[in-house]
Design an enzyme around this catalytic site. Structure first.
Site, PDB file in Angstrom:
ATOM      1  N   HIS A  82       0.829  -1.205   0.000  1.00  0.00           N
ATOM      2  CA  HIS A  82       0.000   0.000   0.000  1.00  0.00           C
ATOM      3  C   HIS A  82       0.869   1.262   0.000  1.00  0.00           C
ATOM      4  CE1 HIS A  82      -2.238   3.154   2.329  1.00  0.00           C
ATOM      5  NE2 HIS A  82      -3.137   2.872   1.403  1.00  0.00           N
ATOM      6  N   GLU A 104       2.257   1.765  -3.438  1.00  0.00           N
ATOM      7  CA  GLU A 104       1.203   2.271  -4.334  1.00  0.00           C
ATOM      8  C   GLU A 104       1.083   3.782  -4.229  1.00  0.00           C
ATOM      9  OE1 GLU A 104      -3.192   3.318  -4.000  1.00  0.00           O
ATOM     10  OE2 GLU A 104      -2.921   1.289  -3.237  1.00  0.00           O
ATOM     11  N   HIS A 105       1.087   4.311  -3.010  1.00  0.00           N
ATOM     12  CA  HIS A 105       1.025   5.765  -2.821  1.00  0.00           C
ATOM     13  C   HIS A 105       2.204   6.455  -3.505  1.00  0.00           C
ATOM     14  CE1 HIS A 105      -1.944   6.812   0.573  1.00  0.00           C
ATOM     15  NE2 HIS A 105      -2.243   5.579   0.176  1.00  0.00           N
ATOM     16  N   GLU A 132      -4.211   8.298   7.332  1.00  0.00           N
ATOM     17  CA  GLU A 132      -5.206   7.405   6.726  1.00  0.00           C
ATOM     18  C   GLU A 132      -5.559   6.279   7.693  1.00  0.00           C
ATOM     19  OE1 GLU A 132      -5.768   4.577   2.725  1.00  0.00           O
ATOM     20  OE2 GLU A 132      -3.877   5.637   3.074  1.00  0.00           O
TER      21      GLU A 132
END
Length: 422
Positions: free
Chosen positions: A46, A49-50, A126
């Site tokens: 993740h 991906e950012h 987040e």
């Protein structure tokens, strides 16, 4: 209906030409995600991906976004337990300029230290956001019950500790070892030429020195009794997620399970919606869901419940689940569920993005893709007895897992005693 090519480096390409479409949807899929990570890497898929949106060898962060959004397109990505995907929908004439952007992001991300440090703060925020949303966090609690001390049972985003542990070297190594052609699928749907797409993709992705398929540890499921997890929180309603271990992605009874999901909670005609919300007003939000993985799955029931009616609502839900293995579904209800299943798929496949997602996920996970005609034929073969059979396999007392978030500290014993399908 589809055209498919496998390059010498192992990369797979799948496309569907929709000549009347004004758009093309393009996705680059990588066979990696939460369940491919070690404990020390948790959240790295993740995180990476950012960072790919922060810039690549040829494109700055701003140029990535402006080059696609500036021509009317949209750009996004997601990380799941088994897949990471970078995707865009653009007017068809911009297909190859978009391919150039997405491929450069995947192959040559900048991974600048300043971006890594800044994005760490963003991801930690987040994480806090998800924790503050009980309707989201309750699924994290449920996953811990379904797959304890396993990658599937830990959040894709990671933990505060694991996010703080990830550094530039680990990100570079993970990208180099995971984002290899053998683990990549390029899928596209819309107004396009497959042969030309294949030529362009072949020119972008060269063979890799680390050409090995990504692997994960198989899921372990040894549950022998119902399990309950309560997270006390002063909320205005109680958030519930119930889960049962169920069928893997390509199980022979997967269509029967889909129909079971529709009958119980996929729409406003479903049994749980009618019984729990319409007739008794015990919950505002009520429905079912499915998780499908390579080697396992989960059948989910979710609800937002009046704090004063949790035990009544839970009892009613379990009663409705227990009915399906005991009594054949009526012919009319069964027919409506099949029509809903096929109708939703047909409507979705009018959109190039939905088509691209369907093809890409199927090839990345199963190394094959079904035509709509094949799906229709398989769904029409499902019998009412198949649905009863799959319900009997899934809905068993020892397989009940229940996560609750709400003001329930004094109710735990009473709730646990109700975890019984009768």
């Amino acid at each position: 209906m589809y055209k498919r090519t496998k390059l010498n480096n192992g990369l797979r390409i799948i496309s569907k030409s929709l000549k009347q479409a004004q758009s093309v949807s393009l996705g680059i899929w990588i066979n990696t995600g939460g369940r491919y990570e070690t404990d020390s890497q948790k959240g790295i898929s993740h995180y990476l991906e950012h960072l790919l949106f922060k810039g690549s060898k040829k494109y700055s962060c701003r140029l990535i976004k402006e080059s696609i959004e500036g021509v009317g397109g949209s750009l996004n990505a997601f990380t799941s337990e088994e897949l990471t995907c970078y995707l865009a929908k653009i007017p068809c004439r911009y297909l190859f300029s978009t391919l150039d952007i997405l491929s450069d992001m995947v192959i040559s991300p900048s991974l600048n230290q300043a971006d890594i440090d800044k994005e760490r703060t963003v991801i930690l925020e987040e994480l806090k956001m998800y924790r503050d949303l009980p309707q989201s966090y309750v699924y994290e609690l449920l996953d811990e019950l379904l797959w304890p001390a396993q990658p599937l049972g830990t959040p894709i985003i990671g933990t505060t500790e694991s996010i703080n542990r990830i550094n530039r070297d680990s990100l570079k190594d993970y990208q180099a070892n995971s984002y290899t052609p053998e683990n990549i699928v390029v899928s596209a749907a819309g107004s396009l030429d497959h042969d030309l797409l294949t030529k362009k993709v072949s020119a972008k992705f060269r063979a890799s020195k680390n050409a090995q398929p990504n692997i994960f540890t198989p899921a372990q499921e040894n549950q022998h009794k119902p399990q309950l997890k309560i997270f006390p929180k002063e909320t205005e309603q109680t958030h519930m997620a119930m889960g049962f271990h169920s069928l893997k992605r390509d199980h022979p009874l997967r269509h029967a399970q889909a129909i079971l999901h529709i009958i119980l909670g996929a729409n406003m005609s479903s049994r749980l919606f009618n019984e729990v919300r319409e007739k008794r007003g015990l919950a505002y939000e009520i429905g079912t869901g499915l998780k499908r993985y390579h080697d396992t799955g989960a059948f989910l029931v979710h609800a937002g419940i009046d704090n004063r009616k949790v035990e009544d609502c839970l009892s009613l839900i379990l009663q409705e689940l227990a009915k399906v293995p005991k009594t054949l579904i009526g012919k009319d209800e069964f027919k409506r569920a099949k029509e809903f299943c096929l109708g939703q798929l047909s409507l979705a496949l009018e959109d190039t993005m939905e088509y691209m997602l369907w093809m890409g996920e199927s090839v990345a996970c199963l190394d094959k893709v079904y035509t709509l005609e094949q799906i229709i034929k398989e769904v029409n073969k499902v019998s009412r007895e198949d649905v009863r059979k799959v319900a009997g396999e899934i809905f068993q007392n020892q397989e009940i897992n229940l996560a609750l978030i709400g003001p329930l500290e004094k109710s735990e014993q009473n709730i646990y005693l109700k975890l019984n399908l009768g």
